[in-house]
Enzyme design. Structure first.
Site, PDB file in Angstrom:
ATOM      1  N   ARG A  14       0.834  -1.211   0.000  1.00 35.08           N
ATOM      2  CA  ARG A  14       0.000   0.000   0.000  1.00 35.08           C
ATOM      3  C   ARG A  14       0.873   1.268   0.000  1.00 35.08           C
ATOM      4  O   ARG A  14       0.981   1.965  -0.994  1.00 35.08           O
ATOM      5  CB  ARG A  14      -0.965  -0.027   1.199  1.00 35.08           C
ATOM      6  CG  ARG A  14      -2.120   0.977   1.095  1.00 35.08           C
ATOM      7  CD  ARG A  14      -1.751   2.389   1.487  1.00 35.08           C
ATOM      8  NE  ARG A  14      -1.185   2.462   2.841  1.00 35.08           N
ATOM      9  CZ  ARG A  14      -0.598   3.547   3.317  1.00 35.08           C
ATOM     10  NH1 ARG A  14      -0.466   4.644   2.584  1.00 35.08           N
ATOM     11  NH2 ARG A  14      -0.079   3.542   4.531  1.00 35.08           N
ATOM     12  N   HIS A 207       4.611   4.170  12.776  1.00 35.92           N
ATOM     13  CA  HIS A 207       4.734   4.080  11.313  1.00 35.92           C
ATOM     14  C   HIS A 207       5.759   5.134  10.918  1.00 35.92           C
ATOM     15  O   HIS A 207       5.474   6.324  10.930  1.00 35.92           O
ATOM     16  CB  HIS A 207       3.350   4.350  10.709  1.00 35.92           C
ATOM     17  CG  HIS A 207       3.297   4.442   9.218  1.00 35.92           C
ATOM     18  ND1 HIS A 207       2.728   3.463   8.431  1.00 35.92           N
ATOM     19  CD2 HIS A 207       3.690   5.409   8.349  1.00 35.92           C
ATOM     20  CE1 HIS A 207       2.780   3.829   7.161  1.00 35.92           C
ATOM     21  NE2 HIS A 207       3.363   5.007   7.072  1.00 35.92           N
ATOM     22  N   HIS A 209       8.791   6.879   8.556  1.00 40.50           N
ATOM     23  CA  HIS A 209       9.434   7.066   7.255  1.00 40.50           C
ATOM     24  C   HIS A 209      10.895   7.422   7.524  1.00 40.50           C
ATOM     25  O   HIS A 209      11.253   7.809   8.637  1.00 40.50           O
ATOM     26  CB  HIS A 209       8.691   8.132   6.440  1.00 40.50           C
ATOM     27  CG  HIS A 209       7.393   7.614   5.869  1.00 40.50           C
ATOM     28  ND1 HIS A 209       7.247   7.261   4.556  1.00 40.50           N
ATOM     29  CD2 HIS A 209       6.188   7.372   6.457  1.00 40.50           C
ATOM     30  CE1 HIS A 209       6.007   6.826   4.351  1.00 40.50           C
ATOM     31  NE2 HIS A 209       5.339   6.889   5.492  1.00 40.50           N
ATOM     32  N   CYS A 240       3.652   9.252   1.031  1.00 46.19           N
ATOM     33  CA  CYS A 240       2.316   9.752   0.710  1.00 46.19           C
ATOM     34  C   CYS A 240       2.421  10.762  -0.427  1.00 46.19           C
ATOM     35  O   CYS A 240       3.165  11.732  -0.322  1.00 46.19           O
ATOM     36  CB  CYS A 240       1.695  10.397   1.944  1.00 46.19           C
ATOM     37  SG  CYS A 240       0.113  11.176   1.611  1.00 46.19           S
ATOM     38  N   ASN A 249       9.461   4.563   3.463  1.00 48.54           N
ATOM     39  CA  ASN A 249       9.226   4.100   4.831  1.00 48.54           C
ATOM     40  C   ASN A 249      10.506   3.502   5.402  1.00 48.54           C
ATOM     41  O   ASN A 249      11.416   3.115   4.664  1.00 48.54           O
ATOM     42  CB  ASN A 249       8.156   3.003   4.828  1.00 48.54           C
ATOM     43  CG  ASN A 249       6.769   3.527   4.498  1.00 48.54           C
ATOM     44  OD1 ASN A 249       6.513   3.971   3.395  1.00 48.54           O
ATOM     45  ND2 ASN A 249       5.895   3.494   5.469  1.00 48.54           N
TER      46      ASN A 249
HETATM   47  P1  HMG Z   1     -13.507  13.759  -2.343  1.00 45.20           P
HETATM   48  O1  HMG Z   1     -13.378  14.112  -3.757  1.00 45.20           O
HETATM   49  O2  HMG Z   1     -13.492  14.847  -1.342  1.00 45.20           O
HETATM   50  O3  HMG Z   1     -14.751  12.849  -2.059  1.00 45.20           O
HETATM   51  O4  HMG Z   1     -12.391  12.683  -2.021  1.00 45.20           O
HETATM   52  P2  HMG Z   1     -16.247  13.094  -2.226  1.00 45.20           P
HETATM   53  O5  HMG Z   1     -16.900  12.447  -1.056  1.00 45.20           O
HETATM   54  O6  HMG Z   1     -16.553  14.527  -2.570  1.00 45.20           O
HETATM   55  O7  HMG Z   1     -16.507  12.204  -3.528  1.00 45.20           O
HETATM   56  C1  HMG Z   1     -15.953  12.517  -4.795  1.00 45.20           C
HETATM   57  C2  HMG Z   1     -15.937  11.248  -5.648  1.00 45.20           C
HETATM   58  O8  HMG Z   1     -15.044  10.300  -5.054  1.00 45.20           O
HETATM   59  C3  HMG Z   1     -17.298  10.587  -5.708  1.00 45.20           C
HETATM   60  O9  HMG Z   1     -17.374   9.922  -6.954  1.00 45.20           O
HETATM   61  C4  HMG Z   1     -17.193   9.555  -4.616  1.00 45.20           C
HETATM   62  O10 HMG Z   1     -18.052   8.467  -4.829  1.00 45.20           O
HETATM   63  C5  HMG Z   1     -15.758   9.106  -4.756  1.00 45.20           C
HETATM   64  P3  HMG Z   1     -18.079  10.593  -8.240  1.00 45.20           P
HETATM   65  O11 HMG Z   1     -19.484  10.872  -7.772  1.00 45.20           O
HETATM   66  O12 HMG Z   1     -17.297  11.863  -8.519  1.00 45.20           O
HETATM   67  O13 HMG Z   1     -17.907   9.565  -9.276  1.00 45.20           O
HETATM   68  N1  HMG Z   1     -15.211   8.533  -3.523  1.00 45.20           N
HETATM   69  C6  HMG Z   1     -14.533   7.375  -3.495  1.00 45.20           C
HETATM   70  N2  HMG Z   1     -14.180   6.514  -4.467  1.00 45.20           N
HETATM   71  C7  HMG Z   1     -13.497   5.430  -4.101  1.00 45.20           C
HETATM   72  N3  HMG Z   1     -13.138   5.173  -2.825  1.00 45.20           N
HETATM   73  C8  HMG Z   1     -13.469   6.004  -1.831  1.00 45.20           C
HETATM   74  C9  HMG Z   1     -14.192   7.155  -2.157  1.00 45.20           C
HETATM   75  N4  HMG Z   1     -14.682   8.182  -1.439  1.00 45.20           N
HETATM   76  C10 HMG Z   1     -15.285   9.009  -2.274  1.00 45.20           C
HETATM   77  N5  HMG Z   1     -13.118   5.727  -0.581  1.00 45.20           N
HETATM   78  C11 HMG Z   1     -11.238  11.017  -0.793  1.00 45.20           C
HETATM   79  C12 HMG Z   1     -12.185  12.190  -0.709  1.00 45.20           C
HETATM   80  C13 HMG Z   1     -10.804  10.647   0.601  1.00 45.20           C
HETATM   81  C14 HMG Z   1     -11.946   9.849  -1.426  1.00 45.20           C
HETATM   82  C15 HMG Z   1     -10.027  11.424  -1.669  1.00 45.20           C
HETATM   83  O14 HMG Z   1      -9.513  12.642  -1.232  1.00 45.20           O
HETATM   84  C16 HMG Z   1      -8.958  10.389  -1.700  1.00 45.20           C
HETATM   85  O15 HMG Z   1      -9.149   9.283  -2.178  1.00 45.20           O
HETATM   86  N6  HMG Z   1      -7.744  10.734  -1.212  1.00 45.20           N
HETATM   87  C17 HMG Z   1      -6.604   9.846  -1.261  1.00 45.20           C
HETATM   88  C18 HMG Z   1      -6.083   9.625   0.108  1.00 45.20           C
HETATM   89  C19 HMG Z   1      -4.871   8.718   0.073  1.00 45.20           C
HETATM   90  O16 HMG Z   1      -4.931   7.615  -0.413  1.00 45.20           O
HETATM   91  N7  HMG Z   1      -3.716   9.209   0.569  1.00 45.20           N
HETATM   92  C20 HMG Z   1      -2.537   8.412   0.657  1.00 45.20           C
HETATM   93  C21 HMG Z   1      -2.660   7.430   1.772  1.00 45.20           C
HETATM   94  S1  HMG Z   1      -2.443   8.164   3.379  1.00 45.20           S
HETATM   95  C22 HMG Z   1      -0.748   7.976   3.704  1.00 45.20           C
HETATM   96  O17 HMG Z   1      -0.006   7.590   2.835  1.00 45.20           O
HETATM   97  C23 HMG Z   1      -0.239   8.233   5.088  1.00 45.20           C
HETATM   98  C24 HMG Z   1       0.002   6.945   5.866  1.00 45.20           C
HETATM   99  O18 HMG Z   1       0.955   6.126   5.225  1.00 45.20           O
HETATM  100  C25 HMG Z   1       0.494   7.261   7.271  1.00 45.20           C
HETATM  101  C26 HMG Z   1       1.661   8.225   7.270  1.00 45.20           C
HETATM  102  O19 HMG Z   1       2.727   7.925   6.719  1.00 45.20           O
HETATM  103  O20 HMG Z   1       1.456   9.278   7.869  1.00 45.20           O
HETATM  104  C27 HMG Z   1      -1.290   6.124   6.024  1.00 45.20           C
HETATM  105 MG    MG Z   2       3.081   6.339   5.336  1.00 42.58          MG
END
Ligand code: HMG
Ligand code: MG
Length: 299
Positions: A14, A207, A209, A240, A249
């Site tokens: 992931r 977690h 990095h 991210c 990481n």
């Molecule tokens: P948004 O655009 O604000 O969502 O996205 P919305 O509720 O306004 O919906 C817009 C569209 O997205 C809609 O579809 C929803 O159905 C769809 P449309 O009507 O336009 O066709 N939607 C989704 N589709 C699939 N899966 C979902 C989902 N939710 C809404 N879950 C959202 C909000 C959170 C979805 C968006 O901003 C997003 O996907 N962001 C990506 C976040 C991400 O993956 N970040 C990286 C991971 S976090 C990380 O790496 C940190 C970590 O490792 C810890 C660390 O190191 O700190 C974990």
């Molecule tokens: Mg991370």
């Protein structure tokens, strides 16, 4: 040999793959997971149910989950699901464990999940409650737990308060995340001390990095503070896409070697990990690996 053990969750499928420019096929993701399981990795973060527009590399989340039973039967696998839509998709795909991601600052939440801190907190809470209602195991990341790329230093008290809310909403595990690898061992120690009174150490994971080369040092400080749950990524891949400056990481191989030489069991074979990293190198077409891997391969 020792009874002391740590639980490593390998997040390379992931966190490691989410921002890779080279598209990785679903069968290749499953092969990476198979190799990690074969190396003895007890727990992985398999994929994320997020918007495919935001993170194209994770668009095949359901297919990855569907292939898991065959690729790595019995492996503990969690998935990232930041909202109810993600949880619904994860449930439909057969997920047993989900993680929400709440960042400790306003701006990081907006950049990452397109909502401010208050909404992100509420959405994380409702997602955790719903997940628990469905009988799933739950993890809650508190991201940018030491430093935010947009807002700078983050006070431990802010992180602890958010962690308390996630715990109250049903998180089985709080994962304190140094998203951009900016934390020093002293800062990790201060955060863990601040968390200790209200967040049980047995339910706390870190977690890390490794941007500044402090990953192993930070892991050691966490070990000394009693933490036994660690996220790490085979080959050190990760970051991210919405957090500028996030490098990879903490490499699983570095963590495993640290643990092994310090008398802590992980159940993970370094040769097995090296095979998983070699496969990831083929897929991503570049050399990977934590600091220790070159030495391990040459020894
Ligand atoms: P948004 O655009 O604000 O969502 O996205 P919305 O509720 O306004 O919906 C817009 C569209 O997205 C809609 O579809 C929803 O159905 C769809 P449309 O009507 O336009 O066709 N939607 C989704 N589709 C699939 N899966 C979902 C989902 N939710 C809404 N879950 C959202 C909000 C959170 C979805 C968006 O901003 C997003 O996907 N962001 C990506 C976040 C991400 O993956 N970040 C990286 C991971 S976090 C990380 O790496 C940190 C970590 O490792 C810890 C660390 O190191 O700190 C974990
Ligand atoms: Mg991370």
């Amino acid at each position: 040999a020792t009874d002391e053990r740590i639980v490593v969750t390998d997040v390379s499928p992931r966190d490691g793959l989410q921002s890779q420019p080279v598209p990785v096929s679903t069968p290749a993701k499953l092969e990476l997971i198979r190799l990690l399981a074969a190396a003895g990795v007890p727990s992985i973060e398999a994929t994320s149910f997020v918007s495919p527009k935001a993170v194209p590399q994770m668009a095949d989340a359901a297919a990855v989950l569907a292939g898991l039973a065959q690729a790595a039967p019995g492996l503990r696998a969690s998935v990232l699901a930041p909202n109810l839509k993600g949880l619904d998709r994860a449930l439909a795909a057969g997920a047993r464990e989900v993680a929400v991601v709440l960042s400790a600052t306003e701006t990081m939440n907006r950049r990452n999940i397109n909502m401010g801190l208050a909404d992100a907190t509420a959405v994380s809470e409702e997602t955790l409650r719903a997940a628990r209602g469905h009988g799933l195991a739950t993890r809650a990341y508190v991201a940018v737990a030491v430093e935010c790329p947009f807002e700078g230093a983050v006070a431990p008290g802010v992180v602890v308060e958010l962690a308390e809310r996630m715990l109250a909403a049903g998180a089985d595990e709080i994962v304190l995340a140094d998203t951009i690898g900016a934390a020093s061992p002293g800062q990790v120690r201060a955060l863990l001390r601040a968390a200790a009174p209200s967040i049980p150490v047995a339910q706390t994971g870190v977690h890390l990095h490794d941007t500044r080369g402090f990953g192993v040092a930070n892991a050691w400080v966490a070990l000394e503070a009693g933490i036994r749950r660690f996220d790490a990524s085979a080959g050190g891949i990760g970051g991210c896409p919405f957090a500028p400056g996030a490098a990879g990481n903490l490499a699983t191989e570095d963590l495993v070697l640290l643990a092994q030489q310090s008398g802590l069991a992980t159940g993970i074979s370094l040769d097995g990990l090296a095979a998983a990293v070699a496969f990831a190198e083929q897929q991503l077409d570049r050399p990977l690996g934590g600091r220790s891997l070159g030495w391990w391969r040459r020894r």
